[in-house]
Design a protein around this motif. Structure first.
Motif, PDB file in Angstrom:
ATOM      1  N   LEU A 246       0.870  -1.183   0.000  1.00 55.62           N
ATOM      2  CA  LEU A 246       0.000   0.000   0.000  1.00 55.62           C
ATOM      3  C   LEU A 246       0.906   1.233   0.000  1.00 55.62           C
ATOM      4  CD1 LEU A 246      -2.551  -1.250   2.698  1.00 55.62           C
ATOM      5  CD2 LEU A 246      -3.047  -0.920   0.262  1.00 55.62           C
ATOM      6  N   TYR A 250       2.645   4.952   2.653  1.00 59.63           N
ATOM      7  CA  TYR A 250       3.795   4.657   3.512  1.00 59.63           C
ATOM      8  C   TYR A 250       4.494   5.903   4.038  1.00 59.63           C
ATOM      9  CZ  TYR A 250       3.486  -0.321   2.213  1.00 59.63           C
ATOM     10  OH  TYR A 250       3.073  -1.615   2.026  1.00 59.63           O
ATOM     11  N   ARG A 256      -3.297   8.963  10.268  1.00 59.98           N
ATOM     12  CA  ARG A 256      -4.013   7.790   9.768  1.00 59.98           C
ATOM     13  C   ARG A 256      -4.608   8.086   8.398  1.00 59.98           C
ATOM     14  NH1 ARG A 256      -7.196   4.282  14.152  1.00 59.98           N
ATOM     15  NH2 ARG A 256      -5.400   3.687  15.391  1.00 59.98           N
ATOM     16  N   THR A 257      -4.228   7.290   7.446  1.00 67.29           N
ATOM     17  CA  THR A 257      -4.732   7.432   6.091  1.00 67.29           C
ATOM     18  C   THR A 257      -6.172   6.941   6.031  1.00 67.29           C
ATOM     19  OG1 THR A 257      -2.611   6.463   5.599  1.00 67.29           O
ATOM     20  CG2 THR A 257      -4.037   6.963   3.733  1.00 67.29           C
ATOM     21  N   PRO A 258      -7.059   7.677   5.389  1.00 65.18           N
ATOM     22  CA  PRO A 258      -8.397   7.106   5.161  1.00 65.18           C
ATOM     23  C   PRO A 258      -8.256   5.844   4.327  1.00 65.18           C
ATOM     24  CG  PRO A 258      -8.310   9.436   4.560  1.00 65.18           C
ATOM     25  CD  PRO A 258      -6.902   9.009   4.802  1.00 65.18           C
ATOM     26  N   GLY A 259      -8.974   4.810   4.678  1.00 62.61           N
ATOM     27  CA  GLY A 259      -8.928   3.565   3.920  1.00 62.61           C
ATOM     28  C   GLY A 259      -9.709   3.684   2.628  1.00 62.61           C
ATOM     29  N   PRO A 260      -9.812   2.593   1.893  1.00 63.41           N
ATOM     30  CA  PRO A 260     -10.491   2.639   0.591  1.00 63.41           C
ATOM     31  C   PRO A 260     -11.956   3.029   0.735  1.00 63.41           C
ATOM     32  CG  PRO A 260      -9.970   0.369   1.243  1.00 63.41           C
ATOM     33  CD  PRO A 260      -9.302   1.256   2.225  1.00 63.41           C
ATOM     34  N   THR A 261     -12.356   4.046  -0.020  1.00 62.17           N
ATOM     35  CA  THR A 261     -13.745   4.504   0.093  1.00 62.17           C
ATOM     36  C   THR A 261     -14.705   3.471  -0.490  1.00 62.17           C
ATOM     37  OG1 THR A 261     -13.635   5.671  -2.014  1.00 62.17           O
ATOM     38  CG2 THR A 261     -13.077   6.925  -0.054  1.00 62.17           C
TER      39      THR A 261
ATOM     40  N   ARG B 256     -18.933   9.426  -0.620  1.00 60.38           N
ATOM     41  CA  ARG B 256     -18.109   8.248  -0.368  1.00 60.38           C
ATOM     42  C   ARG B 256     -17.522   8.291   1.040  1.00 60.38           C
ATOM     43  NH1 ARG B 256     -14.667   6.103  -5.389  1.00 60.38           N
ATOM     44  NH2 ARG B 256     -16.425   5.574  -6.723  1.00 60.38           N
ATOM     45  N   THR B 257     -17.823   7.272   1.782  1.00 59.74           N
ATOM     46  CA  THR B 257     -17.322   7.163   3.149  1.00 59.74           C
ATOM     47  C   THR B 257     -15.843   6.795   3.126  1.00 59.74           C
ATOM     48  OG1 THR B 257     -19.338   5.906   3.375  1.00 59.74           O
ATOM     49  CG2 THR B 257     -17.970   6.145   5.340  1.00 59.74           C
ATOM     50  N   PRO B 258     -15.030   7.473   3.917  1.00 55.90           N
ATOM     51  CA  PRO B 258     -13.646   6.983   4.040  1.00 55.90           C
ATOM     52  C   PRO B 258     -13.675   5.557   4.577  1.00 55.90           C
ATOM     53  CG  PRO B 258     -13.931   9.115   5.132  1.00 55.90           C
ATOM     54  CD  PRO B 258     -15.297   8.626   4.778  1.00 55.90           C
ATOM     55  N   GLY B 259     -12.846   4.702   4.031  1.00 58.74           N
ATOM     56  CA  GLY B 259     -12.783   3.323   4.506  1.00 58.74           C
ATOM     57  C   GLY B 259     -12.009   3.233   5.808  1.00 58.74           C
ATOM     58  N   PRO B 260     -11.803   2.036   6.288  1.00 65.20           N
ATOM     59  CA  PRO B 260     -11.120   1.848   7.571  1.00 65.20           C
ATOM     60  C   PRO B 260      -9.700   2.398   7.541  1.00 65.20           C
ATOM     61  CG  PRO B 260     -11.453  -0.251   6.443  1.00 65.20           C
ATOM     62  CD  PRO B 260     -12.218   0.761   5.684  1.00 65.20           C
ATOM     63  N   THR B 261      -9.376   3.268   8.482  1.00 71.33           N
ATOM     64  CA  THR B 261      -8.039   3.865   8.485  1.00 71.33           C
ATOM     65  C   THR B 261      -6.983   2.825   8.850  1.00 71.33           C
ATOM     66  OG1 THR B 261      -8.226   4.546  10.792  1.00 71.33           O
ATOM     67  CG2 THR B 261      -8.930   6.121   9.143  1.00 71.33           C
ATOM     68  N   MET B 262      -7.399   1.741   9.488  1.00 72.17           N
ATOM     69  CA  MET B 262      -6.441   0.688   9.821  1.00 72.17           C
ATOM     70  C   MET B 262      -6.440  -0.422   8.769  1.00 72.17           C
ATOM     71  SD  MET B 262      -4.690   1.752  12.244  1.00 72.17           S
ATOM     72  CE  MET B 262      -3.772   0.255  12.614  1.00 72.17           C
ATOM     73  N   PHE B 263      -6.857  -0.084   7.555  1.00 70.89           N
ATOM     74  CA  PHE B 263      -6.871  -1.071   6.472  1.00 70.89           C
ATOM     75  C   PHE B 263      -5.491  -1.692   6.270  1.00 70.89           C
ATOM     76  CE2 PHE B 263      -6.592  -2.250   1.932  1.00 70.89           C
ATOM     77  CZ  PHE B 263      -7.611  -3.179   1.897  1.00 70.89           C
ATOM     78  N   ARG B 264      -4.428  -0.912   6.535  1.00 69.65           N
ATOM     79  CA  ARG B 264      -3.070  -1.427   6.352  1.00 69.65           C
ATOM     80  C   ARG B 264      -2.832  -2.719   7.131  1.00 69.65           C
ATOM     81  NH1 ARG B 264      -0.953   3.705   9.724  1.00 69.65           N
ATOM     82  NH2 ARG B 264      -0.788   2.804  11.808  1.00 69.65           N
ATOM     83  N   ILE B 267      -2.221  -6.162   5.705  1.00 69.45           N
ATOM     84  CA  ILE B 267      -0.852  -6.648   5.483  1.00 69.45           C
ATOM     85  C   ILE B 267      -0.143  -6.908   6.817  1.00 69.45           C
ATOM     86  CG2 ILE B 267       1.435  -6.120   4.555  1.00 69.45           C
ATOM     87  CD1 ILE B 267       0.164  -4.395   2.450  1.00 69.45           C
TER      88      ILE B 267
END
Lengths: 338, 338
Positions: A246, A250, A256-261, B256-264, B267
């Motif tokens: 991802l 990095y 905290r990066t917003p995850g996939p919308t 569009r909702t931001p997805g989970p910020t801990m999506f990382r 991995i």
């Protein structure tokens, strides 16, 4: 006593890696104790994940501590040995230090055979990390089947360039996403990608739909962010998203990066999204490497190495990965081909 | 001719469902043609996913079109029949209309047996959607094993209340996340959850770590947003996230909702994140329902129904789901127990 140059983790970067993140120092090497050997580093592998080892994220591995020597994957030659398992003149590979020379008892290193017909740099560049990563991601995690439509992001990167070719060898239809016309041309004309998408041209979802109107069976994700969102939007029902990297996040540091919308598509498309770390599969490396080396020697697996000369240039070179500035598998030649 | 009341999709909501989203109209029923039957609706099931059917999202199912009758899961009694497959007096269940009466050829409906000892409302409330969803999510997707630590969000909801008990029956340790002291008390004391977490008390990650210091093996996710982020933060390596619902984003509309910020952590923790839709498993319902009904009759599977009387209250009641206003499995009794 002999001396060595060695990179140390000097200052934690908040976002991009900076000129003072690592510091190159010269130090004296200790004499070899019984059971130890002296390694001369030939190449460093520069991998996207290294940025994370300098962060405070909760990782899959112990990070590099502030003040400690910088770690990375290396290939090295045994130049002196008081360890019966490692003969002078043989090669080792593993998680080593960014250093001209290292004194070690060998833990963390494995012998690396010299392969007739394959220069050390090429064998290391493809077989140490990128090749096994591509193989595991496609077969163990993605469980690709002949006929699948497989999309690969960062397709011109170290892992991506191998991934597309392995998917094609397995009978899949491949779509590569990369940045810029030159990379896209190379992927299609030299590496045999069936379709290429230049993300710099925008409208990713439209571009994907144009070449994969029925959707994607397996998405091999190296990037994240908007590119992952576009992929999630175009998945087939019951598709698989292999999360290998991802890299777009990095440099975010503690923010905290917003995850996939389009995360909701995990339900709407009934997706399996699965991540992996190549180090978990190290016991099976010989099997993967044998297959990969054979394809390299047959000319079925092509690759492009981006080799920078000189340990002193390692820090500056590492930054190329996060700006798409590299052109193939990025490595530092510390002591040339032996 | 006989008349019926029927809800229609009148105006697309931008966020929350509003008073004019659906409209209740009265209309005349047609006479039965050969092959048709007349159904009297007994109960409507109100499920979180219904909000999505009123959106422009790219869904797992055809949405309700503006101007069309509102759809939903129902149990109904055959009150007249010119279809030899459906006898007068028998029960059917399936994807029906929000309507007192429906004339249909039976497509989309299955016979529902009357189970001695189980009132129709209870059988429908648990066995039609929530129970199979919990069973499939835990066993088919989550592949739970005895001894696993399983965390369930929206644990006091229709699916959650069943999920925790099924996981315990299978020998898992269960952690329920719910909002408010009363719900948490009920989950622990009545339903036998091993641990409960009140998300309204904040500090979710700390609360989870206090009861699961070694992490979560299987997260059964019904909510999304911050609750999912806390769960992702606390997953064990190689854990599984079963994505059953993401109710916290269902009112977001086209935004569009931001997805989970801990999506990382997909991995970092090498997670499998997998979504599912219960409708894909409809062929195997009889198997799931038989197991679930037996546990209900033995008293091993407890439940709480939140039954609202009157078709005219269906729209207002549906809103309860998105404000945690329901107290158990939400249903509308249209024509009472038959």
């Amino acid at each position: 006593m002999a001396e060595t140059r060695r990179w140390y983790f000097a200052r934690r970067p908040q976002h991009e890696i900076e000129a003072d993140t690592l510091q190159l120092r010269t130090e004296t090497l200790p004499a070899l104790a019984e059971g130890q050997m002296l390694l001369r580093t030939l190449y460093l592998s520069l991998d996207a994940t290294l940025r994370l080892w300098l962060s405070e994220w909760d990782l899959y591995i112990d990070p590099v501590k502030l003040g400690d020597p910088m770690k990375g994957f290396v290939v090295a030659e045994v130049v002196d040995s008081r360890n019966p398992n490692f003969a002078v003149g043989s090669l080792v590979t593993g998680l080593g230090l960014w250093s001209d020379y290292v004194v070690t008892d060998g833990s963390g290193y494995s012998p690396m055979p010299r392969l007739p017909g394959l220069p050390i740099g090429e064998a290391f560049g493809v077989l140490a990390i990128a090749g096994p990563t591509a193989y595991i991601g496609l077969h163990e995690i993605g469980r690709i089947k002949p006929g699948d439509t497989v999309m690969i992001t960062a397709a011109a990167g170290a892992v991506g360039m191998i991934t597309g070719q392995l998917a094609r060898i397995h009978g899949c239809r491949t779509i590569g996403v990369a940045g810029g016309a030159e990379k896209c041309r190379w992927l299609k004309q030299e590496l045999g990608y069936d379709e290429v998408i230049d993300y710099k041209r925008g409208n990713l979802v439209e571009q994907i739909r144009a070449v994969a109107p029925d959707g994607i069976d397996v998405l091999f994700e190296n990037v994240g962010g908007e590119i992952l969102d576009a992929g999630l939007t175009c998945m087939k029902n019951f598709g698989t998203v292999v999360v290998c990297g991802l890299i777009s996040s990095y440099n975010d540091g503690e923010q905290r990066t917003p995850g996939p919308t389009m995360f909701r598509n995990v339900i709407m498309r009934r997706l399996r999204i699965e991540g992996f770390v190549v180090l978990d599969y190290i016991d099976r490396y010989p099997d993967y490497q044998q297959k990969l080396a054979a394809w390299m020697l047959e000319g079925r697996l092509k690759y492009r190495l981006h080799v920078v000369d000189g340990l002193e240039n390692a820090l500056e070179s590492l930054k190329l990965l996060y700006s798409s500035g590299n052109n193939g598998k990025l490595m530092v030649r510390v002591a040339g081909d032996a």
